[in-house]
Design an enzyme around this catalytic site. Sequence first.
Site, PDB file in Angstrom:
ATOM      1  N   SER A  81      43.476  40.719  49.249  1.00  0.00           N
ATOM      2  CA  SER A  81      43.556  39.637  47.526  1.00  0.00           C
ATOM      3  C   SER A  81      44.475  38.647  47.018  1.00  0.00           C
ATOM      4  O   SER A  81      45.752  38.935  48.125  1.00  0.00           O
ATOM      5  CB  SER A  81      43.732  41.127  46.815  1.00  0.00           C
ATOM      6  OG  SER A  81      44.212  40.030  45.293  1.00  0.00           O
ATOM      7  N   ASN A  84      39.947  34.458  41.970  1.00  0.00           N
ATOM      8  CA  ASN A  84      39.662  35.959  40.862  1.00  0.00           C
ATOM      9  C   ASN A  84      38.207  36.357  40.891  1.00  0.00           C
ATOM     10  O   ASN A  84      37.398  34.822  40.317  1.00  0.00           O
ATOM     11  CB  ASN A  84      40.436  34.999  39.630  1.00  0.00           C
ATOM     12  CG  ASN A  84      41.561  35.851  39.349  1.00  0.00           C
ATOM     13  OD1 ASN A  84      42.363  34.804  40.420  1.00  0.00           O
ATOM     14  ND2 ASN A  84      42.065  35.999  38.701  1.00  0.00           N
ATOM     15  N   LYS A  95      46.999  46.772  49.812  1.00  0.00           N
ATOM     16  CA  LYS A  95      46.625  45.429  50.451  1.00  0.00           C
ATOM     17  C   LYS A  95      47.249  44.705  51.575  1.00  0.00           C
ATOM     18  O   LYS A  95      46.922  44.692  52.559  1.00  0.00           O
ATOM     19  CB  LYS A  95      46.061  44.432  49.363  1.00  0.00           C
ATOM     20  CG  LYS A  95      45.790  44.928  48.272  1.00  0.00           C
ATOM     21  CD  LYS A  95      43.492  44.583  48.388  1.00  0.00           C
ATOM     22  CE  LYS A  95      43.096  45.433  47.736  1.00  0.00           C
ATOM     23  NZ  LYS A  95      41.227  46.046  48.656  1.00  0.00           N
ATOM     24  N   TYR A 122      49.086  48.735  43.612  1.00  0.00           N
ATOM     25  CA  TYR A 122      47.949  48.619  44.032  1.00  0.00           C
ATOM     26  C   TYR A 122      48.257  46.875  45.237  1.00  0.00           C
ATOM     27  O   TYR A 122      47.356  47.198  46.730  1.00  0.00           O
ATOM     28  CB  TYR A 122      47.308  47.964  43.033  1.00  0.00           C
ATOM     29  CG  TYR A 122      45.875  46.518  43.068  1.00  0.00           C
ATOM     30  CD1 TYR A 122      44.731  46.967  43.856  1.00  0.00           C
ATOM     31  CD2 TYR A 122      46.288  45.295  42.896  1.00  0.00           C
ATOM     32  CE1 TYR A 122      43.428  46.688  44.432  1.00  0.00           C
ATOM     33  CE2 TYR A 122      44.816  44.892  43.793  1.00  0.00           C
ATOM     34  CZ  TYR A 122      43.918  45.173  44.373  1.00  0.00           C
ATOM     35  OH  TYR A 122      42.404  44.222  44.426  1.00  0.00           O
TER      36      TYR A 122
HETATM   37  P1  NAD Z   1      34.797  48.219  42.623  1.00  0.00           P
HETATM   38  O1  NAD Z   1      35.294  48.782  41.994  1.00  0.00           O
HETATM   39  O2  NAD Z   1      33.207  47.275  41.695  1.00  0.00           O
HETATM   40  O3  NAD Z   1      33.674  48.290  43.595  1.00  0.00           O
HETATM   41  C1  NAD Z   1      34.763  49.383  44.596  1.00  0.00           C
HETATM   42  C2  NAD Z   1      33.627  50.930  44.959  1.00  0.00           C
HETATM   43  O4  NAD Z   1      34.832  50.883  46.183  1.00  0.00           O
HETATM   44  C3  NAD Z   1      33.004  51.554  44.016  1.00  0.00           C
HETATM   45  O5  NAD Z   1      31.152  51.444  44.127  1.00  0.00           O
HETATM   46  C4  NAD Z   1      33.680  52.262  43.964  1.00  0.00           C
HETATM   47  O6  NAD Z   1      32.614  53.855  43.856  1.00  0.00           O
HETATM   48  C5  NAD Z   1      34.091  52.452  45.522  1.00  0.00           C
HETATM   49  N1  NAD Z   1      34.664  53.670  46.064  1.00  0.00           N
HETATM   50  C6  NAD Z   1      36.368  53.280  46.240  1.00  0.00           C
HETATM   51  N2  NAD Z   1      37.085  54.807  46.314  1.00  0.00           N
HETATM   52  C7  NAD Z   1      36.149  55.074  47.980  1.00  0.00           C
HETATM   53  C8  NAD Z   1      36.081  55.892  48.473  1.00  0.00           C
HETATM   54  N3  NAD Z   1      37.177  56.767  48.158  1.00  0.00           N
HETATM   55  N4  NAD Z   1      35.020  55.948  48.866  1.00  0.00           N
HETATM   56  C9  NAD Z   1      33.890  55.854  48.609  1.00  0.00           C
HETATM   57  N5  NAD Z   1      33.749  54.796  47.578  1.00  0.00           N
HETATM   58  C10 NAD Z   1      34.606  54.348  47.869  1.00  0.00           C
HETATM   59  O7  NAD Z   1      35.177  47.204  43.115  1.00  0.00           O
HETATM   60  P2  NAD Z   1      35.611  45.278  43.376  1.00  0.00           P
HETATM   61  O8  NAD Z   1      35.933  44.734  42.159  1.00  0.00           O
HETATM   62  O9  NAD Z   1      32.893  44.686  43.867  1.00  0.00           O
HETATM   63  O10 NAD Z   1      36.923  44.839  44.425  1.00  0.00           O
HETATM   64  C11 NAD Z   1      36.253  45.130  46.478  1.00  0.00           C
HETATM   65  C12 NAD Z   1      36.946  45.096  47.003  1.00  0.00           C
HETATM   66  O11 NAD Z   1      37.328  43.927  46.565  1.00  0.00           O
HETATM   67  C13 NAD Z   1      38.636  45.702  46.401  1.00  0.00           C
HETATM   68  O12 NAD Z   1      38.870  46.847  47.616  1.00  0.00           O
HETATM   69  C14 NAD Z   1      38.768  45.508  45.475  1.00  0.00           C
HETATM   70  O13 NAD Z   1      40.549  45.805  45.999  1.00  0.00           O
HETATM   71  C15 NAD Z   1      39.192  44.370  45.274  1.00  0.00           C
HETATM   72  N6  NAD Z   1      39.258  42.635  45.122  1.00  0.00           N
HETATM   73  C16 NAD Z   1      38.936  42.972  44.477  1.00  0.00           C
HETATM   74  C17 NAD Z   1      38.977  41.979  43.867  1.00  0.00           C
HETATM   75  C18 NAD Z   1      38.742  41.435  42.246  1.00  0.00           C
HETATM   76  O14 NAD Z   1      38.936  40.946  41.048  1.00  0.00           O
HETATM   77  N7  NAD Z   1      37.286  42.373  41.907  1.00  0.00           N
HETATM   78  C19 NAD Z   1      40.167  40.685  43.738  1.00  0.00           C
HETATM   79  C20 NAD Z   1      40.449  40.858  45.010  1.00  0.00           C
HETATM   80  C21 NAD Z   1      40.195  41.743  46.156  1.00  0.00           C
HETATM   81  C1  UD1 Z   2      44.562  40.258  38.719  1.00  0.00           C
HETATM   82  C2  UD1 Z   2      45.695  41.383  39.250  1.00  0.00           C
HETATM   83  C3  UD1 Z   2      45.529  40.790  40.137  1.00  0.00           C
HETATM   84  C4  UD1 Z   2      44.833  41.272  41.001  1.00  0.00           C
HETATM   85  C5  UD1 Z   2      43.428  39.940  40.735  1.00  0.00           C
HETATM   86  C6  UD1 Z   2      42.360  40.033  40.770  1.00  0.00           C
HETATM   87  C7  UD1 Z   2      47.400  41.834  37.359  1.00  0.00           C
HETATM   88  C8  UD1 Z   2      48.892  41.872  36.914  1.00  0.00           C
HETATM   89  N1  UD1 Z   2      46.668  41.281  38.194  1.00  0.00           N
HETATM   90  O1  UD1 Z   2      44.915  39.240  38.521  1.00  0.00           O
HETATM   91  O2  UD1 Z   2      46.322  41.925  41.612  1.00  0.00           O
HETATM   92  O3  UD1 Z   2      44.358  40.687  42.463  1.00  0.00           O
HETATM   93  O4  UD1 Z   2      43.179  40.941  39.232  1.00  0.00           O
HETATM   94  O5  UD1 Z   2      41.415  41.301  40.364  1.00  0.00           O
HETATM   95  O6  UD1 Z   2      46.311  42.930  36.414  1.00  0.00           O
HETATM   96  N2  UD1 Z   2      44.327  37.551  30.823  1.00  0.00           N
HETATM   97  C9  UD1 Z   2      44.607  37.224  29.009  1.00  0.00           C
HETATM   98  N3  UD1 Z   2      44.303  38.004  28.208  1.00  0.00           N
HETATM   99  C10 UD1 Z   2      43.339  39.991  28.763  1.00  0.00           C
HETATM  100  C11 UD1 Z   2      42.906  39.533  30.702  1.00  0.00           C
HETATM  101  C12 UD1 Z   2      43.599  38.109  30.732  1.00  0.00           C
HETATM  102  O7  UD1 Z   2      44.547  36.577  28.760  1.00  0.00           O
HETATM  103  O8  UD1 Z   2      42.889  40.008  28.144  1.00  0.00           O
HETATM  104  C13 UD1 Z   2      44.586  36.172  31.521  1.00  0.00           C
HETATM  105  C14 UD1 Z   2      45.974  36.698  31.927  1.00  0.00           C
HETATM  106  O9  UD1 Z   2      47.433  36.513  31.922  1.00  0.00           O
HETATM  107  C15 UD1 Z   2      46.033  35.702  33.588  1.00  0.00           C
HETATM  108  C16 UD1 Z   2      44.479  35.306  33.371  1.00  0.00           C
HETATM  109  O10 UD1 Z   2      44.065  35.542  32.447  1.00  0.00           O
HETATM  110  O11 UD1 Z   2      46.629  34.661  32.920  1.00  0.00           O
HETATM  111  C17 UD1 Z   2      43.646  36.046  34.702  1.00  0.00           C
HETATM  112  O12 UD1 Z   2      43.834  37.466  34.274  1.00  0.00           O
HETATM  113  P1  UD1 Z   2      43.059  38.695  35.172  1.00  0.00           P
HETATM  114  O13 UD1 Z   2      41.454  38.258  35.435  1.00  0.00           O
HETATM  115  O14 UD1 Z   2      43.546  40.132  34.801  1.00  0.00           O
HETATM  116  O15 UD1 Z   2      44.109  38.232  36.789  1.00  0.00           O
HETATM  117  P2  UD1 Z   2      44.660  38.231  37.210  1.00  0.00           P
HETATM  118  O16 UD1 Z   2      46.002  38.643  36.151  1.00  0.00           O
HETATM  119  O17 UD1 Z   2      45.059  36.723  38.128  1.00  0.00           O
END
Ligand code: NAD
Ligand code: UD1
Length: 337
Positions: free
Chosen positions: A123, A177, A151, A147
């Site tokens: 991330s 994002n 990572k 968290y």
């Molecule tokens: P998500 O929660 O929708 O998907 C994660 C999946 O992993 C879920 O289906 C959950 O049931 C499964 N899971 C969790 N723990 C488990 C375990 N112990 N054993 C088996 N399955 C398990 O999340 P996502 O948004 O699809 O994210 C996927 C990956 O990308 C994660 O590692 C997350 O940290 C990373 N990531 C997500 C974002 C984001 O904003 N969505 C940003 C950066 C990184």
């Molecule tokens: C968040 C996580 C980050 C993760 C990323 C992608 C936090 C502090 N950081 O980042 O670790 O990697 O998601 O999943 O949670 N905002 C509002 N109102 C809201 C929600 C968000 O104004 O209700 C603003 C935030 O201040 C930010 C932007 O929207 O400026 C994006 O927020 P968000 O979607 O939560 O993502 P990140 O903060 O970038």
Amino acid sequence: MILVTGGAGYIGSHTCIALDEAGFDFVVFDNFCNSSLESLKRVEKIINKEIAYVEGDIRNANDLQSVFDNYKIDSVIHFAGLKAVGESIEKPLEYYDNNLNGTIVLCTIMKKNNCKKIVFSSSATVYGDPHTTPIKEDFPLSATNPYGRTKLFNEEILRDLYTSDHDWKVILLRYFNPVGAHKSGMIGEDPNGIPNNLMPFIAQTAVGKRDELSVFGGDYDTHDGTGVRDYIHVVDLAQGHVKALQKIDSLKEVLTVNLGTGNGYSVLDMVKAFEKASGKKVAYKIVQRRAGDIAKCFADPSYALEVLGWKATKGIDEMCEDSWRWQSNNPNGYTKS
Ligand code: NAD
Ligand code: UD1
């Protein structure tokens, strides 16, 4: 065959479709702690075939071994993990156990079965508060919450594995994002409870589930005072995983790649784009900054183009249109639609 841990989740389910389109066979491994079987059922409808999946926990070596016993796994895409920053501060042990122990058990079983190719979901959070933007892969790393630390540590664990044995092939994908949804409107992001992230909150406000968006801070040093992020369409992100798999055999070292668009949009830019896409008003008020937030975060995505031949193709209008189609067709997500 590709093992997709966490394949029922938001990014995983979209990646399953991209894998199928690219001709990869895959098996999903998920404990459904933050997803439902329904997402896989919908993926099956979209790709018009049955999906192989195993319900299990990545911390459970027996669960994982059964997958290796039943399928010939060539590479792993490792999405499984917990991802809510606030929750990670309240429950650090759960996050360290799930995200770190989970990766350790997974890699141990991979090694035991002589499978040494892994694409890991990292991330942009690993850049902490970047000294400047756009962010390049060699910027200093830091984390301010459990968290983020999981990572960072997972990246280090995978780098150490490669150092110990150069047969390992490791790609660390640092997502910015992820937003949006598949064009069909059948799968998308389905957060539990009140969304922490901006886009699902905006979408739920537009559909009438939430009264008003709280904009966290109006006094940042950005073009309109609200926080700036690099929103990337989840379908573009999914395609990045296909490109990573196509590259992985030729790796000579650990590859670390930003997956972002390179464009920074503010909270208010996203509100306006969503209003345009949905035809709905998104009520908002500007409130205090959220602790731990940074002003600006967007990628320099040029390395992804250079090494993976990947770049994002979808802009914010499409992100908002697709997100709205999912939200309006499924106002209560997967469970109650
Ligand atoms: P998500 O929660 O929708 O998907 C994660 C999946 O992993 C879920 O289906 C959950 O049931 C499964 N899971 C969790 N723990 C488990 C375990 N112990 N054993 C088996 N399955 C398990 O999340 P996502 O948004 O699809 O994210 C996927 C990956 O990308 C994660 O590692 C997350 O940290 C990373 N990531 C997500 C974002 C984001 O904003 N969505 C940003 C950066 C990184
Ligand atoms: C968040 C996580 C980050 C993760 C990323 C992608 C936090 C502090 N950081 O980042 O670790 O990697 O998601 O999943 O949670 N905002 C509002 N109102 C809201 C929600 C968000 O104004 O209700 C603003 C935030 O201040 C930010 C932007 O929207 O400026 C994006 O927020 P968000 O979607 O939560 O993502 P990140 O903060 O970038």
